[in-house]
Write a protein that holds these residues in place. Structure first.
Motif, PDB file in Angstrom:
ATOM      1  N   ASN A  73       0.799  -1.222   0.000  1.00 56.96           N
ATOM      2  CA  ASN A  73       0.000   0.000   0.000  1.00 56.96           C
ATOM      3  C   ASN A  73       0.838   1.282   0.000  1.00 56.96           C
ATOM      4  OD1 ASN A  73      -2.320  -1.571   0.208  1.00 56.96           O
ATOM      5  ND2 ASN A  73      -2.264  -1.542   2.435  1.00 56.96           N
ATOM      6  N   VAL A  74       2.087   1.218  -0.419  1.00 59.85           N
ATOM      7  CA  VAL A  74       2.954   2.401  -0.373  1.00 59.85           C
ATOM      8  C   VAL A  74       3.548   2.662  -1.749  1.00 59.85           C
ATOM      9  CG1 VAL A  74       5.038   3.406   0.642  1.00 59.85           C
ATOM     10  CG2 VAL A  74       3.518   2.006   2.057  1.00 59.85           C
ATOM     11  N   HIS A  75       3.418   3.883  -2.233  1.00 57.14           N
ATOM     12  CA  HIS A  75       4.100   4.360  -3.431  1.00 57.14           C
ATOM     13  C   HIS A  75       5.230   5.268  -2.939  1.00 57.14           C
ATOM     14  CE1 HIS A  75       1.319   2.911  -6.517  1.00 57.14           C
ATOM     15  NE2 HIS A  75       0.376   3.132  -5.622  1.00 57.14           N
ATOM     16  N   VAL A  76       6.425   4.708  -2.856  1.00 59.62           N
ATOM     17  CA  VAL A  76       7.550   5.428  -2.252  1.00 59.62           C
ATOM     18  C   VAL A  76       7.849   6.723  -3.000  1.00 59.62           C
ATOM     19  CG1 VAL A  76      10.011   5.310  -1.691  1.00 59.62           C
ATOM     20  CG2 VAL A  76       8.536   3.329  -1.295  1.00 59.62           C
ATOM     21  N   GLN A  77       7.884   6.694  -4.322  1.00 64.09           N
ATOM     22  CA  GLN A  77       8.219   7.901  -5.094  1.00 64.09           C
ATOM     23  C   GLN A  77       7.227   9.028  -4.816  1.00 64.09           C
ATOM     24  OE1 GLN A  77       8.590   7.294  -9.310  1.00 64.09           O
ATOM     25  NE2 GLN A  77       9.188   9.410  -9.700  1.00 64.09           N
ATOM     26  N   GLU A  78       5.940   8.725  -4.817  1.00 62.53           N
ATOM     27  CA  GLU A  78       4.944   9.745  -4.522  1.00 62.53           C
ATOM     28  C   GLU A  78       5.074  10.238  -3.083  1.00 62.53           C
ATOM     29  OE1 GLU A  78       4.397   7.066  -6.305  1.00 62.53           O
ATOM     30  OE2 GLU A  78       3.322   7.648  -8.103  1.00 62.53           O
TER      31      GLU A  78
END
Length: 123
Positions: A73-78
């Motif tokens: 559930n994590v979009h690191v770049q965003e």
């Protein structure tokens, strides 16, 4: 441990547990919950409550991000795109907070919570 110290420790633990629960469920819990409860239950002033809350959020956010990351559930770049500019906001906000009375800070924070609650109820 003395009864007063034990009570304060349990109060802080209850605040932390509630903040962690809300962080896991909704991605909130830090300032929205910790600051008012530190002021109301522990007698902190707004500035001390804010700083203490931010210290707790480091731990809460790190663990919550890791657990949500394990679920995909994590979009690191965003997250970085949001987080890096937020540092400038923190610097500006902290500087402003030091110049505003604690009463004004409380009123502004209360107004923000009312607006957010109204928006959530309307949506």
């Amino acid at each position: 441990m003395a009864p007063m110290a034990r009570r304060r420790t349990l109060t802080l633990a209850a605040i932390g547990t509630a903040a962690g629960l809300l962080s896991g469920l909704f991605g909130i819990g830090g300032g929205v919950l910790i600051v008012p409860l530190l002021v109301l239950w522990c007698g902190f002033d707004e500035r001390l409550a804010t700083g203490t809350s931010l210290a707790a959020i480091v731990v809460i956010a790190g663990v919550a991000a890791a657990v949500h990351g394990a679920y995909g559930n994590v979009h690191v770049q965003e997250g970085v795109f949001v987080g890096v500019p937020a540092v400038a906001g923190v610097l500006i906000g902290t500087s402003l907070q030091q110049r505003i009375s604690t009463k004004a800070i409380s009123l502004i924070f209360a107004a923000l919570l009312v607006v957010v609650a109204a928006d959530l109820l309307a949506g």
